[in-house]
Structure formats: C-alpha cells, structure tokens
Design a protein around this motif. Structure first.
Motif, short mmCIF file in Angstrom:
data_model
loop_
_atom_site.label_atom_id
_atom_site.label_comp_id
_atom_site.label_asym_id
_atom_site.label_seq_id
_atom_site.Cartn_x
_atom_site.Cartn_y
_atom_site.Cartn_z
N PRO A 75 0.80 -1.23 0.00
CA PRO A 75 0.00 0.00 0.00
C PRO A 75 0.83 1.28 0.00
CG PRO A 75 0.08 -0.92 2.20
CD PRO A 75 0.78 -1.90 1.31
N HIS A 76 2.13 1.18 0.24
CA HIS A 76 2.97 2.37 0.39
C HIS A 76 3.87 2.58 -0.83
CE1 HIS A 76 1.50 2.45 4.46
NE2 HIS A 76 2.04 1.26 4.73
N ARG A 77 3.37 2.23 -2.00
CA ARG A 77 4.20 2.34 -3.21
C ARG A 77 4.59 3.78 -3.48
NH1 ARG A 77 1.55 -0.36 -8.08
NH2 ARG A 77 0.13 1.40 -7.93
N ARG A 78 3.65 4.71 -3.39
CA ARG A 78 3.96 6.12 -3.65
C ARG A 78 5.07 6.62 -2.72
NH1 ARG A 78 2.29 11.28 -5.30
NH2 ARG A 78 2.53 12.83 -3.65
N ALA A 79 4.96 6.28 -1.43
CA ALA A 79 5.97 6.71 -0.47
C ALA A 79 7.33 6.09 -0.81
CB ALA A 79 5.55 6.31 0.95
N ALA A 80 7.32 4.82 -1.24
CA ALA A 80 8.57 4.16 -1.60
C ALA A 80 9.22 4.84 -2.80
CB ALA A 80 8.31 2.68 -1.90
#
Length: 482
Positions: A75-80
């Motif tokens: 779920p944290h692809r954008r942050a990654a």
C-alpha cells in the motif's frame, strides 16, 4: 468536466511522467561509464578504483530492485517511490560537492538505488491505466530503461570535457531533482487492500551474493592472476544465492516470488533475459571499445569519449523506434516470438560487426541494428512475464527480471573483457584485431541460445492471467485463444 474526462486527462499526464522517471534513473545510474577516466584523473585514483563508480551503482541497483519490487506490491508504493528518488537526489548532491573519493562512491551507490524504480513504474502503469494503454506504456518503460545509457553517455561526456567531472554529475543532480518533483505531482497511491512485507535477512543474503557476482565480473585481473581466490569467491557467491533461494521458498513474505520461476513462461523469460542480456551488453562493449582504440593499434578510430558517445545515438534512436512499434506488432505476433525475432536481430548486429568494421559507418549500422533488436526485446519481455502475473505482483515479478538483467549485463561485460584480454599479446596495450571477431562469435552463440529459448516459450504457452483481475490471490484465468 466529467469524472471520465478527468481520469483520461490524468492518464495522459501519468504516462510521460512514468517514462520520464524511468529514463532519468537509467541515465543517472549510467553516468559512471563515460566518466571513469575523468574520475581517475580528477581524484588521483587508479582506473580500477574509478571503475567502482559504475560497479557500486549496479550493485546497489541490483539489491534495491527486489526490495522496492516487494514494497511496490504493497500500500505504500507512492511513499517508496518518493523516498527512493529523494535518496537519488541526495546521492547526486554528494557526487557534485567537493568531497573525497569515498563520498563519491557513496553518492554513486545512492544513485544506483534508483534502478529499482523501473519495475515500480510498470506496476503503476498496470494499476492505473487501461489495459491497452498500460501494455504500450510498460513496453516503453522497459525500452527507455535500456536506451537511457545511450542518451546520457554523449551528453555527460560533453559536459565532462567542458566543465569537468563535477559538471557532468551536476547534470545528474538536476534531472533527478526534476524526476522527484514529477513523481510528487503525478504518482497516485496504490489500490487498497494490499500488503507487503520485506524479508530483511533475505535482502542481506542476496546483497552478499550479488556483490560477489558483480565483483568477480568486474575484476578480470583476479581470474588471470589469482584464479584460486576467484574460484573460492565464485563458490561463495553460489552458496549465498542458494541459501537465499531456499529461504525465499520457506518465507511467508518472500522478497521475490521465487515459486513463480517454476512457471515455464517466467523461467524461460528470465533465462532468455540472462543469456540475451549478456550478448547485448557484450556487443555494446565491443563497439564502443573498438571505436575508441587508437589507429596505432592497426585498427580502430581513436574517438574521444564524447565522439564515442555519439556512436550510441543510433542505438538509442532505433531502440526507441522498436519500442514504439512492438506493442502494435504484438497484436499480430505473440510476445515470445517477438523475443526470438529480436534476438535474431541482435545476432545480425554481431554478424555485421564481425564481418565489416573497417569504417565508422559500418560501426554505426551495427550499433543501430543492436539498438533495434534490444528495443524490441525489451518491449516484448514484460508481455511474456506479465501475461501470467497478477496485477498486484507486477513490481515484484519485473524486479526479479531486472536483477537477472543486471547480472547478465555484468557477465556480458566480463566475457568481452576476458576474450579481449586473452587476445592481447604480452607487452601490448590493445588486443589483436581478430580477438574482436572471436568475441563476436561468442555473442552470436549467446543470441542463438536466446532465440531458441524464446521459440520454446512460444510453443508451450501457459494460460494467461485475466488482466482485469487486480489483486486476487488466486487470479482468474482466461482461455487461450489458441
């Protein structure tokens, strides 16, 4: 403005953003190639030490790719993505600041981390674009990740000649900062309902194994002067990678879906990527090295670093053309057949180089043929793997393929160096003319194996994953049209 119109507008903006980010990280990571000599003279280090400005970027990229691929499935692809680009920007700043050589290596390692974003860009495209648009975008992302070196090589070489090595690295800082701002504005959040855990221990073991593989590939003198030590390190690398594979198979949250390699399509595609990547990078190395060899060797053209970079222009241009054409051709020809055909084209480039290299125009033709073959191969490869991969695993599946590609490239570079070194007479700086022919024959054999592997894939195609199944743990399948 209707919701549908808004979505289409966002899609139009998303595609160039994804392609631009993939191009930037490829260009920035490849900055070490044309600047090795400049780094050696600027920092007063040996060429072997300066070579690590390229090797360390490849290493950090190979390790970061599967880790980011797993994070990209959650779920944290954008942050990654944003955190990774921030690391690239920080590393780029270290390469520009007047710091000792060790800090330059740290900066290059941080820049190499960006190579792991290519698979995440594919995952974003597959999640947020219509099927037809996402297929073409993924193919284009795959292509620009290859031709990025051809784009960055002549430009950074020119900047190095005009303003020195710091100016060339300053270009990397500028474009990586622009890429960060582009991602901040354009990258959407991942679909809901996903989770991803990173196997830290597995990542460390993989890092150790890949480090030894890339180290052995880059240290050709070790094999000729300290064969026993090289063999011991090679065995250690194999053991580490075997331990990593075993741990991945037992892990409930594997770094890479190794079980997927049991799928004939995935296994065959990765074998084709490994062998084909070795051959492709071998020819790229041979042509650029041959072009820079001085006339005193009895052959070559004595080109400067900048002029040799311009030899890569046909590679980039025709690679891009092939990447744009491949999605259209795929409506008529299956992706495995496209892989096989592209391997044959690259093999044709080897034949041209082996038979005709007496003038610069012949080298340019061979480089253009190589670019067209590599572009088609790179654009077709995701289609083979993603046809049997659920959407939620796009980043992870492609990240494994890119690790295989990185190792294949390193092997191709090492093979070229070993063959040319074996063809260099004692007391001579440059290899014999016929050593290049021998290396080309090795490449022809590699591309023949690649073509046969891809053809075998086409004859034994498994059922495809339904592209509309986004996150199902047991993906729905559609009947083959065959």
């Amino acid at each position: 403005m209707t919701e549908r119109t808004l979505e289409r507008s966002e899609a139009r903006l998303l595609v160039p953003a994804l392609v631009f980010i993939a191009l930037v990280v490829a260009v920035v990571a490849s900055l070490g190639t044309p600047l090795i000599t400049n780094v050696a003279t600027t920092f007063h280090v040996s060429l072997g030490s300066a070579q690590w400005t390229l090797t360390v970027a490849l290493l950090s990229g190979a390790v970061a790719t599967p880790v980011l691929g797993r994070l990209g499935a959650g779920p944290h692809r954008r942050a990654a993505i944003l955190a990774t680009l921030a690391i690239v920007v920080a590393g780029s700043a270290l390469t520009v600041l007047p710091l000792p050589f060790a800090w330059l290596l740290i900066g290059r390692a941080a820049q190499g981390v960006g190579l792991g974003l290519t698979a995440l860009m594919m995952g974003v495209a597959r999640d947020h674009l219509p099927e037809e648009r996402s297929t073409a975008t993924i193919a284009l992302i795959s292509v620009v990740s290859i031709i990025g070196a051809g784009v960055g090589y002549p430009l950074t070489a020119l900047l190095a000649e005009i303003g020195g090595v710091r100016a060339a690295y300053g270009f990397g800082l500028f474009v990586s900062a622009v890429a960060f701002l582009t991602a901040w504005r354009s990258i959407p959040v991942a679909p809901e309902g996903r989770s991803a855990h990173v196997n830290v221990a597995g990542a460390l073991v993989l890092a150790g194994g890949l480090f030894l593989v890339l180290f052995l590939a880059g240290q050709r003198s070790l094999w000729s002067r300290h064969l026993t030590a090289a063999v011991i390190l090679a065995v250690a690398a194999v053991l580490l990678l075997c331990v990593w594979t075993a741990s991945e198979l037992r892990s409930k949250a594997p770094l890479v879906g190794v079980r997927a390699v049991r799928n004939l399509a995935v296994a065959g595609a990765n074998i084709a990527m490994f062998v084909g990547g070795s051959g492709m990078y071998l020819l790229l190395t041979l042509i650029t090295r041959y072009a820079q060899t001085p006339h005193s060797a009895g052959y070559g053209f004595g080109l400067t670093t900048f002029a040799a970079g311009l030899v890569l222009v046909p590679f980039s241009v025709l690679g891009f053309v092939a990447g744009k054409l491949t999605p259209r051709v795929r409506t008529l020809i299956d992706a495995p057949f496209l892989l096989a055909g592209s391997a044959v084209v690259v093999g044709g480039g080897f034949v041209l180089f082996a038979a005709a290299r007496s003038n610069l125009a012949e080298l340019l033709v061979a480089m253009g043929v190589l670019g067209f073959g590599v572009g088609g191969f790179s654009a077709a490869m995701p289609g083979v793997i993603l046809a049997v991969t659920p959407k939620s695993e796009t980043s992870s599946a492609m990240s494994f393929n890119y690790v295989v590609r990185s190792v294949g490239y390193s092997l191709g570079s090492a093979i070229g160096g070993l063959v040319l070194a074996a063809g260099t007479d004692t007391g001579h700086l440059f290899p014999d003319y016929h050593a290049y022919t021998t290396a080309a024959l090795v490449g022809i054999a590699a591309m023949a194996v690649t073509a046969m592997t891809a053809t075998a894939l086409a004859r034994h195609r498994p059922p495809e994953i339904n592209p509309t199944a986004a996150t199902a743990s047991v993906p729905s399948r559609r009947r083959s049209s065959r």
